[in-house]
Motif scaffolding. Structure first.
Motif, PDB file in Angstrom:
ATOM      1  N   VAL A 152     -11.831   2.117  -5.290  1.00  0.00           N
ATOM      2  CA  VAL A 152     -10.518   1.460  -5.255  1.00  0.00           C
ATOM      3  C   VAL A 152     -10.026   1.301  -3.812  1.00  0.00           C
ATOM      4  CG1 VAL A 152      -8.075   1.765  -5.812  1.00  0.00           C
ATOM      5  CG2 VAL A 152      -9.792   2.035  -7.596  1.00  0.00           C
ATOM      6  N   PRO A 153     -10.078   2.354  -2.970  1.00  0.00           N
ATOM      7  CA  PRO A 153      -9.635   2.169  -1.580  1.00  0.00           C
ATOM      8  C   PRO A 153     -10.481   1.146  -0.832  1.00  0.00           C
ATOM      9  CG  PRO A 153      -9.691   4.498  -2.144  1.00  0.00           C
ATOM     10  CD  PRO A 153     -10.385   3.777  -3.250  1.00  0.00           C
ATOM     11  N   GLU A 154     -11.783   1.082  -1.135  1.00  0.00           N
ATOM     12  CA  GLU A 154     -12.643   0.085  -0.495  1.00  0.00           C
ATOM     13  C   GLU A 154     -12.169  -1.323  -0.836  1.00  0.00           C
ATOM     14  OE1 GLU A 154     -17.353  -1.296  -0.482  1.00  0.00           O
ATOM     15  OE2 GLU A 154     -16.780   0.628  -1.352  1.00  0.00           O
ATOM     16  N   GLY A 155     -11.834  -1.552  -2.114  1.00  0.00           N
ATOM     17  CA  GLY A 155     -11.309  -2.848  -2.523  1.00  0.00           C
ATOM     18  C   GLY A 155      -9.975  -3.160  -1.877  1.00  0.00           C
ATOM     19  N   ALA A 156      -9.159  -2.128  -1.683  1.00  0.00           N
ATOM     20  CA  ALA A 156      -7.852  -2.333  -1.051  1.00  0.00           C
ATOM     21  C   ALA A 156      -8.008  -2.827   0.389  1.00  0.00           C
ATOM     22  CB  ALA A 156      -7.050  -1.035  -1.082  1.00  0.00           C
ATOM     23  N   VAL A 157      -8.937  -2.215   1.135  1.00  0.00           N
ATOM     24  CA  VAL A 157      -9.159  -2.647   2.519  1.00  0.00           C
ATOM     25  C   VAL A 157      -9.749  -4.052   2.547  1.00  0.00           C
ATOM     26  CG1 VAL A 157     -10.377  -2.129   4.666  1.00  0.00           C
ATOM     27  CG2 VAL A 157      -9.483  -0.257   3.268  1.00  0.00           C
ATOM     28  N   ILE A 171      -2.635  -3.552  -6.850  1.00  0.00           N
ATOM     29  CA  ILE A 171      -2.143  -3.170  -5.527  1.00  0.00           C
ATOM     30  C   ILE A 171      -1.292  -4.286  -4.936  1.00  0.00           C
ATOM     31  CG2 ILE A 171      -2.881  -2.765  -3.135  1.00  0.00           C
ATOM     32  CD1 ILE A 171      -5.227  -1.157  -4.296  1.00  0.00           C
ATOM     33  N   GLY A 172      -1.737  -5.526  -5.105  1.00  0.00           N
ATOM     34  CA  GLY A 172      -0.977  -6.655  -4.589  1.00  0.00           C
ATOM     35  C   GLY A 172       0.395  -6.767  -5.231  1.00  0.00           C
ATOM     36  N   PHE A 173       0.469  -6.510  -6.532  1.00  0.00           N
ATOM     37  CA  PHE A 173       1.752  -6.566  -7.230  1.00  0.00           C
ATOM     38  C   PHE A 173       2.697  -5.489  -6.711  1.00  0.00           C
ATOM     39  CE2 PHE A 173       4.433  -4.971 -10.708  1.00  0.00           C
ATOM     40  CZ  PHE A 173       5.155  -6.127 -11.014  1.00  0.00           C
ATOM     41  N   VAL A 174       2.183  -4.272  -6.537  1.00  0.00           N
ATOM     42  CA  VAL A 174       3.015  -3.168  -6.049  1.00  0.00           C
ATOM     43  C   VAL A 174       3.443  -3.433  -4.602  1.00  0.00           C
ATOM     44  CG1 VAL A 174       3.055  -0.701  -5.509  1.00  0.00           C
ATOM     45  CG2 VAL A 174       1.954  -1.503  -7.610  1.00  0.00           C
ATOM     46  N   ALA A 175       2.499  -3.920  -3.787  1.00  0.00           N
ATOM     47  CA  ALA A 175       2.788  -4.151  -2.369  1.00  0.00           C
ATOM     48  C   ALA A 175       3.839  -5.233  -2.165  1.00  0.00           C
ATOM     49  CB  ALA A 175       1.503  -4.524  -1.633  1.00  0.00           C
ATOM     50  N   GLU A 176       3.940  -6.155  -3.112  1.00  0.00           N
ATOM     51  CA  GLU A 176       4.948  -7.204  -3.006  1.00  0.00           C
ATOM     52  C   GLU A 176       6.351  -6.615  -2.975  1.00  0.00           C
ATOM     53  OE1 GLU A 176       6.202 -11.368  -5.315  1.00  0.00           O
ATOM     54  OE2 GLU A 176       4.531 -10.142  -6.034  1.00  0.00           O
ATOM     55  N   HIS A 177       6.517  -5.447  -3.584  1.00  0.00           N
ATOM     56  CA  HIS A 177       7.822  -4.798  -3.644  1.00  0.00           C
ATOM     57  C   HIS A 177       7.961  -3.652  -2.647  1.00  0.00           C
ATOM     58  CE1 HIS A 177       8.755  -7.031  -7.338  1.00  0.00           C
ATOM     59  NE2 HIS A 177       7.516  -6.767  -7.719  1.00  0.00           N
ATOM     60  N   GLY A 184       5.471  -3.056   0.191  1.00  0.00           N
ATOM     61  CA  GLY A 184       4.795  -3.225   1.465  1.00  0.00           C
ATOM     62  C   GLY A 184       3.451  -2.509   1.467  1.00  0.00           C
ATOM     63  N   PHE A 185       2.547  -2.946   2.350  1.00  0.00           N
ATOM     64  CA  PHE A 185       1.196  -2.391   2.356  1.00  0.00           C
ATOM     65  C   PHE A 185       1.099  -1.065   3.096  1.00  0.00           C
ATOM     66  CE2 PHE A 185       0.166  -6.904   1.534  1.00  0.00           C
ATOM     67  CZ  PHE A 185      -0.650  -6.721   0.418  1.00  0.00           C
ATOM     68  N   ALA A 186       2.027  -0.782   3.996  1.00  0.00           N
ATOM     69  CA  ALA A 186       1.963   0.501   4.710  1.00  0.00           C
ATOM     70  C   ALA A 186       2.032   1.663   3.731  1.00  0.00           C
ATOM     71  CB  ALA A 186       3.100   0.592   5.726  1.00  0.00           C
ATOM     72  N   ILE A 187       2.927   1.567   2.762  1.00  0.00           N
ATOM     73  CA  ILE A 187       3.044   2.619   1.746  1.00  0.00           C
ATOM     74  C   ILE A 187       1.780   2.683   0.900  1.00  0.00           C
ATOM     75  CG2 ILE A 187       4.306   3.306  -0.330  1.00  0.00           C
ATOM     76  CD1 ILE A 187       6.830   2.207   0.954  1.00  0.00           C
ATOM     77  N   ILE A 188       1.210   1.515   0.582  1.00  0.00           N
ATOM     78  CA  ILE A 188      -0.018   1.476  -0.218  1.00  0.00           C
ATOM     79  C   ILE A 188      -1.134   2.236   0.483  1.00  0.00           C
ATOM     80  CG2 ILE A 188      -1.865  -0.023  -1.069  1.00  0.00           C
ATOM     81  CD1 ILE A 188       0.590  -0.164  -2.802  1.00  0.00           C
ATOM     82  N   PHE A 189      -1.386   1.907   1.752  1.00  0.00           N
ATOM     83  CA  PHE A 189      -2.496   2.542   2.454  1.00  0.00           C
ATOM     84  C   PHE A 189      -2.230   4.014   2.755  1.00  0.00           C
ATOM     85  CE2 PHE A 189      -3.613  -1.928   3.579  1.00  0.00           C
ATOM     86  CZ  PHE A 189      -4.874  -1.922   3.009  1.00  0.00           C
ATOM     87  N   THR A 190      -0.972   4.417   2.714  1.00  0.00           N
ATOM     88  CA  THR A 190      -0.657   5.844   2.858  1.00  0.00           C
ATOM     89  C   THR A 190      -0.807   6.581   1.547  1.00  0.00           C
ATOM     90  OG1 THR A 190       0.946   5.251   4.587  1.00  0.00           O
ATOM     91  CG2 THR A 190       1.077   7.471   3.684  1.00  0.00           C
ATOM     92  N   ALA A 191      -0.536   5.897   0.422  1.00  0.00           N
ATOM     93  CA  ALA A 191      -0.556   6.547  -0.882  1.00  0.00           C
ATOM     94  C   ALA A 191      -1.922   6.518  -1.563  1.00  0.00           C
ATOM     95  CB  ALA A 191       0.477   5.883  -1.799  1.00  0.00           C
ATOM     96  N   VAL A 192      -2.695   5.439  -1.360  1.00  0.00           N
ATOM     97  CA  VAL A 192      -3.994   5.314  -2.024  1.00  0.00           C
ATOM     98  C   VAL A 192      -4.916   6.512  -1.751  1.00  0.00           C
ATOM     99  CG1 VAL A 192      -6.167   4.006  -1.910  1.00  0.00           C
ATOM    100  CG2 VAL A 192      -4.031   2.829  -2.390  1.00  0.00           C
ATOM    101  N   PRO A 193      -4.884   7.117  -0.546  1.00  0.00           N
ATOM    102  CA  PRO A 193      -5.745   8.280  -0.312  1.00  0.00           C
ATOM    103  C   PRO A 193      -5.499   9.448  -1.259  1.00  0.00           C
ATOM    104  CG  PRO A 193      -4.990   7.402   1.773  1.00  0.00           C
ATOM    105  CD  PRO A 193      -4.245   6.666   0.708  1.00  0.00           C
ATOM    106  N   ALA A 194      -4.395   9.436  -2.014  1.00  0.00           N
ATOM    107  CA  ALA A 194      -4.196  10.482  -3.020  1.00  0.00           C
ATOM    108  C   ALA A 194      -5.348  10.495  -4.028  1.00  0.00           C
ATOM    109  CB  ALA A 194      -2.863  10.269  -3.741  1.00  0.00           C
ATOM    110  N   LEU A 195      -5.993   9.347  -4.220  1.00  0.00           N
ATOM    111  CA  LEU A 195      -7.154   9.281  -5.112  1.00  0.00           C
ATOM    112  C   LEU A 195      -8.290  10.163  -4.597  1.00  0.00           C
ATOM    113  CD1 LEU A 195      -7.264   5.432  -5.834  1.00  0.00           C
ATOM    114  CD2 LEU A 195      -6.216   7.222  -7.234  1.00  0.00           C
ATOM    115  N   PHE A 196      -8.366  10.302  -3.266  1.00  0.00           N
ATOM    116  CA  PHE A 196      -9.420  11.132  -2.685  1.00  0.00           C
ATOM    117  C   PHE A 196      -9.224  12.612  -3.021  1.00  0.00           C
ATOM    118  CE2 PHE A 196      -9.768   7.708   0.786  1.00  0.00           C
ATOM    119  CZ  PHE A 196     -10.739   7.026   0.059  1.00  0.00           C
ATOM    120  N   VAL A 197      -7.996  13.007  -3.259  1.00  0.00           N
ATOM    121  CA  VAL A 197      -7.741  14.402  -3.661  1.00  0.00           C
ATOM    122  C   VAL A 197      -8.436  14.683  -4.986  1.00  0.00           C
ATOM    123  CG1 VAL A 197      -5.965  16.087  -4.259  1.00  0.00           C
ATOM    124  CG2 VAL A 197      -5.562  14.456  -2.395  1.00  0.00           C
TER     125      VAL A 197
END
Length: 397
Positions: A227-232, A357-363, A365-378
């Motif tokens: 998922v993070p790979e697709g986000a980048v 991710i695009g739908f969420v980022a529309e509301h 922003g992408f900075a929050i997305i790229f900060t939050a997506v790493p939670a999946l790595f936990v």
């Protein structure tokens, strides 16, 4: 002990085994080359069929549906027939499909072509990963990361040359050239592909998904790694341009840096895994990827964000290969079945998560997305002890 490891298998000359490794690497190169060659054809495909972005989006979705339908079927057939047979058949069918899509006369035919392209890209992906698992087992060493590096290399060659060749020689000659090169690669690999042996009981069993939790847990590892790979891939450039003020030229360096470090580390990943073990390697990679994406998400400027993407590429590079090796080496389960679960779950993240991710980022922003997506790595870290199955029976026998 993992009953599928054939300790009685006769010792084979190293030269012969290196041919098996070359063959499966060529299969990865071929699959990546088809994927990469498709990307620069999309604008021409859209214009030739006179369709809008909405219809094109639906056709790309059909590509994803084809992958998700044929991947589990391929896994069941691998259990019955062996990965060598399925890899050969899917590669033969896949090779001319870009040519088919170049010749389709209407949207209906294009939808069928897209379903087949996605389906056989995915089915071949399962088969070649299963064959790589068998080569790993026969060589008693890791090769999966370098195989995925060859896939990345094939994608780079296909995407890098596609636009140039279409502009110089034309769209149809380009498609013919891609088909011819794919068949040439397959012809070289064909006699060297490792002939694995299907389990005798598999032919008597119905094709069904596994009921035990282990393959699904490893599938979650693959999903949360991809998922993070697709986000980048889909949103990195837009984030750099819109939120960090990067120029159009500079914004393209985000995914380029990510891809470059990922490809380089995949060539080094097998040695690292043999040295440290799959579990420790996965944990180091996961923490590295987490740090990189958080850095990208919190970066005050585009240069630091690009650095963060590069660090994330170093980490993510070997997470998926390790997950796939583990999926193909689970005790009591045929490699094709475990890999079908892991690849289907993993690639579904690449196909469908970016739209969410695009739908969420529309509301947000992408900075929050790229900060939050790493939670999946936990979650990947919590499940990382299952990576022990990637060590070819060394630690779990």
């Amino acid at each position: 002990m993992d009953q599928r490891i054939d300790t009685a298998r006769p010792v084979v000359r190293q030269g012969y085994m290196s041919k098996n490794r070359l063959a499966v690497s060529l299969l990865f190169l071929l699959n990546g080359f088809v994927n990469g060659s498709w990307a620069p054809k999309i604008p021409e495909f859209k214009d030739r069929l006179a369709i809008g972005e909405g219809v094109l989006g639906l056709l790309i979705l059909v590509f994803g549906v084809g992958s998700l339908v044929l991947m589990p079927i391929a896994g069941g057939l691998i259990a019955r027939l062996g990965s060598q047979t399925v890899a050969k058949v899917t590669a033969i069918i896949l090779s001319p499909l870009l040519l088919v899509l170049t010749l389709v006369p209407n949207v209906f035919a294009a939808a069928i072509g897209m379903f087949l392209l996605g389906g056989f890209v995915g089915a071949m992906d399962v088969a070649m990963n299963a064959n790589a698992v068998e080569v790993e087992r026969s060589m008693r060493r890791a090769i999966m990361s370098s195989c995925h590096a060859y896939w990345s290399l094939g994608g780079l060659i296909g995407a890098g040359t596609g636009g140039f060749l279409m502009a110089r020689i034309g769209v149809l000659p380009h498609a013919i050239a891609v088909t011819g090169l794919c068949l040439a690669i397959l012809a070289v690999a064909w006699p060297m592909i490792l002939a694995d042996r299907p389990h005798p009981a598999a032919a008597r069993e119905k094709l069904r998904l596994p009921l035990t939790p282990l393959p699904w847990l490893i599938g979650i590892m693959a999903l949360f790694s991809m998922v993070p790979e697709g986000a980048v891939l889909d949103w990195g450039a837009l984030y750099l341009r819109n939120e960090l003020g990067a120029s159009t030229e500079l914004s393209g360096f985000g995914f380029a840096a990510f891809s470059a470090t990922m490809a380089a580390m995949r060539f080094a990943g097998d040695h690292l895994r043999d040295l440290l073990g799959a579990k420790r390697t996965l944990r180091i990679c996961t923490v590295t990827a987490l740090v990189g994406l958080v850095l990208a998400g919190l970066a005050p400027n585009a240069v630091l964000a690009i650095l963060g993407f590069a660090v994330a590429g170093i980490g993510i590079s070997n997470m998926v290969p390790i997950a796939f090796s583990a999926a193909g080496n689970m005790p009591g389960l045929q490699p094709g079945i475990g890999l079908a679960v892991a690849t289907t779950m993993g690639y579904s993240g690449m196909l469908f998560a970016p739209s969410l991710i695009g739908f969420v980022a529309e509301h947000s922003g992408f900075a929050i997305i790229f900060t939050a997506v790493p939670a999946l790595f936990v979650v990947v870290l919590l499940l990382s002890h299952h990576a022990v199955h990637a060590d070819h029976g060394k630690e779990h026998s």
